[in-house]
Design a protein around this motif. Structure first.
Motif, PDB file in Angstrom:
ATOM      1  N   GLY A 168       0.805  -1.205   0.000  1.00 41.70           N
ATOM      2  CA  GLY A 168       0.000   0.000   0.000  1.00 41.70           C
ATOM      3  C   GLY A 168       0.841   1.258   0.000  1.00 41.70           C
ATOM      4  O   GLY A 168       1.840   1.366  -0.720  1.00 41.70           O
ATOM      5  N   ALA A 169       0.444   2.211   0.829  1.00 39.93           N
ATOM      6  CA  ALA A 169       1.124   3.501   0.861  1.00 39.93           C
ATOM      7  C   ALA A 169       2.570   3.392   1.322  1.00 39.93           C
ATOM      8  O   ALA A 169       3.358   4.320   1.098  1.00 39.93           O
ATOM      9  N   GLY A 170       2.940   2.298   1.956  1.00 36.58           N
ATOM     10  CA  GLY A 170       4.311   2.147   2.438  1.00 36.58           C
ATOM     11  C   GLY A 170       5.251   1.462   1.478  1.00 36.58           C
ATOM     12  O   GLY A 170       6.424   1.273   1.797  1.00 36.58           O
ATOM     13  N   THR A 171       4.780   1.110   0.279  1.00 39.93           N
ATOM     14  CA  THR A 171       5.580   0.304  -0.643  1.00 39.93           C
ATOM     15  C   THR A 171       6.920   0.947  -0.968  1.00 39.93           C
ATOM     16  O   THR A 171       7.961   0.290  -0.967  1.00 39.93           O
ATOM     17  N   GLY A 172       6.909   2.231  -1.296  1.00 39.62           N
ATOM     18  CA  GLY A 172       8.141   2.904  -1.701  1.00 39.62           C
ATOM     19  C   GLY A 172       8.758   3.762  -0.626  1.00 39.62           C
ATOM     20  O   GLY A 172       9.634   4.592  -0.917  1.00 39.62           O
ATOM     21  N   ALA A 173       8.334   3.592   0.628  1.00 39.75           N
ATOM     22  CA  ALA A 173       8.786   4.480   1.703  1.00 39.75           C
ATOM     23  C   ALA A 173      10.266   4.293   2.021  1.00 39.75           C
ATOM     24  O   ALA A 173      10.807   3.187   1.957  1.00 39.75           O
ATOM     25  N   ARG A 174      10.889   5.416   2.361  1.00 45.15           N
ATOM     26  CA  ARG A 174      12.279   5.420   2.833  1.00 45.15           C
ATOM     27  C   ARG A 174      12.373   6.390   4.005  1.00 45.15           C
ATOM     28  O   ARG A 174      11.481   7.215   4.218  1.00 45.15           O
ATOM     29  N   SER A 175      13.492   6.319   4.724  1.00 45.06           N
ATOM     30  CA  SER A 175      13.695   7.267   5.819  1.00 45.06           C
ATOM     31  C   SER A 175      15.176   7.567   5.957  1.00 45.06           C
ATOM     32  O   SER A 175      16.012   6.979   5.268  1.00 45.06           O
ATOM     33  N   GLY A 176      15.479   8.487   6.882  1.00 50.23           N
ATOM     34  CA  GLY A 176      16.864   8.781   7.194  1.00 50.23           C
ATOM     35  C   GLY A 176      17.652   9.306   6.022  1.00 50.23           C
ATOM     36  O   GLY A 176      18.723   8.784   5.698  1.00 50.23           O
ATOM     37  N   PHE A 177      17.135  10.342   5.365  1.00 51.68           N
ATOM     38  CA  PHE A 177      17.816  10.927   4.213  1.00 51.68           C
ATOM     39  C   PHE A 177      18.059   9.876   3.128  1.00 51.68           C
ATOM     40  O   PHE A 177      19.125   9.819   2.526  1.00 51.68           O
ATOM     41  N   GLN A 178      17.054   9.024   2.932  1.00 58.50           N
ATOM     42  CA  GLN A 178      17.051   7.984   1.895  1.00 58.50           C
ATOM     43  C   GLN A 178      18.032   6.843   2.174  1.00 58.50           C
ATOM     44  O   GLN A 178      18.452   6.144   1.248  1.00 58.50           O
ATOM     45  N   THR A 179      18.398   6.625   3.438  1.00 56.59           N
ATOM     46  CA  THR A 179      19.395   5.598   3.756  1.00 56.59           C
ATOM     47  C   THR A 179      18.793   4.273   4.215  1.00 56.59           C
ATOM     48  O   THR A 179      19.519   3.288   4.354  1.00 56.59           O
ATOM     49  N   LEU A 180      17.474   4.230   4.483  1.00 61.86           N
ATOM     50  CA  LEU A 180      16.849   3.032   5.036  1.00 61.86           C
ATOM     51  C   LEU A 180      15.448   2.890   4.459  1.00 61.86           C
ATOM     52  O   LEU A 180      14.748   3.883   4.276  1.00 61.86           O
ATOM     53  N   ARG A 181      15.045   1.652   4.169  1.00 60.86           N
ATOM     54  CA  ARG A 181      13.690   1.407   3.694  1.00 60.86           C
ATOM     55  C   ARG A 181      12.697   1.568   4.838  1.00 60.86           C
ATOM     56  O   ARG A 181      12.883   1.040   5.928  1.00 60.86           O
ATOM     57  N   GLY A 182      11.623   2.316   4.580  1.00 59.70           N
ATOM     58  CA  GLY A 182      10.505   2.374   5.502  1.00 59.70           C
ATOM     59  C   GLY A 182       9.430   1.403   5.040  1.00 59.70           C
ATOM     60  O   GLY A 182       9.704   0.414   4.362  1.00 59.70           O
ATOM     61  N   GLY A 183       8.182   1.702   5.370  1.00 59.57           N
ATOM     62  CA  GLY A 183       7.088   0.831   4.957  1.00 59.57           C
ATOM     63  C   GLY A 183       5.820   1.210   5.680  1.00 59.57           C
ATOM     64  O   GLY A 183       5.673   2.327   6.182  1.00 59.57           O
ATOM     65  N   LEU A 184       4.887   0.270   5.717  1.00 54.62           N
ATOM     66  CA  LEU A 184       3.645   0.437   6.463  1.00 54.62           C
ATOM     67  C   LEU A 184       3.785  -0.324   7.772  1.00 54.62           C
ATOM     68  O   LEU A 184       4.234  -1.477   7.783  1.00 54.62           O
ATOM     69  N   GLY A 185       3.425   0.325   8.868  1.00 57.27           N
ATOM     70  CA  GLY A 185       3.523  -0.320  10.173  1.00 57.27           C
ATOM     71  C   GLY A 185       2.286  -0.059  11.000  1.00 57.27           C
ATOM     72  O   GLY A 185       1.562   0.915  10.770  1.00 57.27           O
ATOM     73  N   SER A 186       2.035  -0.911  11.980  1.00 57.72           N
ATOM     74  CA  SER A 186       0.843  -0.753  12.807  1.00 57.72           C
ATOM     75  C   SER A 186       1.073  -1.365  14.176  1.00 57.72           C
ATOM     76  O   SER A 186       1.691  -2.432  14.308  1.00 57.72           O
ATOM     77  N   PHE A 187       0.561  -0.672  15.210  1.00 53.08           N
ATOM     78  CA  PHE A 187       0.711  -1.135  16.588  1.00 53.08           C
ATOM     79  C   PHE A 187      -0.470  -0.632  17.396  1.00 53.08           C
ATOM     80  O   PHE A 187      -1.052   0.411  17.068  1.00 53.08           O
ATOM     81  N   ALA A 188      -0.842  -1.361  18.420  1.00 51.21           N
ATOM     82  CA  ALA A 188      -1.948  -0.966  19.287  1.00 51.21           C
ATOM     83  C   ALA A 188      -1.463  -0.870  20.729  1.00 51.21           C
ATOM     84  O   ALA A 188      -0.455  -1.476  21.112  1.00 51.21           O
ATOM     85  N   VAL A 189      -2.189  -0.096  21.536  1.00 54.92           N
ATOM     86  CA  VAL A 189      -1.949   0.005  22.971  1.00 54.92           C
ATOM     87  C   VAL A 189      -3.287  -0.155  23.675  1.00 54.92           C
ATOM     88  O   VAL A 189      -4.259   0.532  23.333  1.00 54.92           O
ATOM     89  N   ARG A 190      -3.345  -1.064  24.653  1.00 55.13           N
ATOM     90  CA  ARG A 190      -4.554  -1.243  25.453  1.00 55.13           C
ATOM     91  C   ARG A 190      -4.382  -0.555  26.784  1.00 55.13           C
ATOM     92  O   ARG A 190      -3.375  -0.733  27.477  1.00 55.13           O
TER      93      ARG A 190
END
Length: 363
Positions: A168-190
């Motif tokens: 989805g929206a995370g397919t081409g994601a990167r981070s850290g000035f283009q030095t690391l692949r990002g993506g789609l992530g999800s987490f919950a807190v109860r």
């Protein structure tokens, strides 16, 4: 949660962070994805369908946002809510793919009744985009309306969608000035009250998740919530100023809760979640980031009737939103799909820190 690990004050054995199904831990949430993960094109789109009657909010903090219909969900508007929220790649071009989402929802009869037009609805679809243009063979290939249609049909089908990885929206994601692949992530807190707060994020920040020494900015949070994980070493250092690093970024997210909140409270939850970006990524909210957080409150859980107790619960919801978003950003990096070196893409966290990623994704 690691057995015997310390917990934050006020958490009991049934509360705390839950990776699990991420945002799908909130009953009634549906989502679908479309896109392409190839050496020629890395981009995609995600459609999230909130349960009917949910209240919606948004807080845009980045200096370079690409958004659609965020004004119509601000407190003080007619408060209809939203029929879907879209996270997409493609920057401003990718927002054009939302037309496919709108058309598909209208065909399904979902939308605001059009005054004076019988049997006509107007779907309200707020959206935000990350910059992932050219991540592939360098061509301009943003998500298209037919991919918006595909993602929305997948969400409408009721089949449980994936909530993390290079999708989805995370397919081409990167981070850290283009030095690391990002993506789609999800987490919950109860929360101890039984309320759940969850985040879905496309992690594509200019800033890095790694400290100058190669560890994680989030190490203190991981320790505070009792996650005893292998130490991360060797994350890429941020390039020096003037090195020519491409400033093409944005972190976009959705925070959802099953609590009953009004539009102002839902917006405050989204606002509080931005602290989760600042804690996970440095620098954050820069001139080149379009950091945007949407909020969804489904209303399944009433706040306490006592005003003081209700206020305390709202504070805890906001704090949980920040925790969930921080952990979702880390999840996005840990869940990114490694690709062949010939693709010319940066490494993933799982390639740099396999032990950490393996234990984190097994939570």
């Amino acid at each position: 949660m690691t057995p015997g690990a310390a917990r934050r004050p006020g958490w009991d054995a049934c509360s705390g962070p839950v990776r699990g199904r991420g945002i799908l831990e909130i009953p009634g949430m549906r989502l679908g994805h479309a896109g392409e993960l190839t050496d020629a094109r890395l981009t995609g789109i995600t459609t999230v369908l909130p349960p009917p009657g949910s209240t919606i909010g948004v807080d845009v903090r980045g200096g370079g946002p690409a958004t659609r219909e965020t004004d119509v969900i601000a407190p003080g508007t007619h408060s209809y809510g939203a029929d879907a929220i879209v996270l997409t790649g493609g920057s401003a071009f990718g927002l054009g793919a939302v037309s496919g989402v709108v058309d598909t929802l209208a065909e399904a009869g979902l939308g605001f009744p059009a005054p004076g037009l019988a049997d006509t609805v107007i779907p309200l679809v707020p959206a935000a985009a990350i910059y992932d243009l050219g991540r592939g063979d360098g061509s301009l290939a943003p998500p298209q309306p037919d991919e918006g249609t595909q993602a929305t049909r997948a969400a409408l089908s009721g089949r449980t969608g994936e909530v993390r990885g290079s999708i989805g929206a995370g397919t081409g994601a990167r981070s850290g000035f283009q030095t690391l692949r990002g993506g789609l992530g999800s987490f919950a807190v109860r929360l101890p009250s039984g309320t759940t707060v969850a985040a879905l994020v496309a992690a594509n920040s200019l800033g890095t998740i790694g400290t100058p020494s190669g560890g994680l900015w989030l190490d203190p949070l991981l320790r505070s919530v009792g996650l005893d994980l292998p130490t991360v070493h060797g994350l890429p250092a941020a390039p020096s100023p003037g090195s020519g690093s491409s400033a093409k970024n944005t972190t976009i997210a959705i925070i959802a809760t099953d609590a009953r909140l009004d539009p102002a409270q839902t917006t405050r939850m989204a606002s509080g979640a931005h602290a989760g970006i600042s804690r996970a990524v440095q620098p954050s909210h820069t001139l080149f980031d379009g950091d945007t957080v949407f909020g969804i409150a489904t209303g399944a859980q009433d706040l306490p009737t006592n005003r003081d107790a209700a206020t305390r619960e709202l504070v805890m919801i906001s704090a949980a939103a920040a925790d969930a978003l921080s952990l979702a950003i880390l999840d996005a990096h840990a869940s990114a799909t490694p690709v062949d070196g010939a693709w010319g893409q940066p490494p993933t966290l799982s390639e740099i820190a396999p032990d950490f990623s393996s234990e984190f994704t097994a939570l």
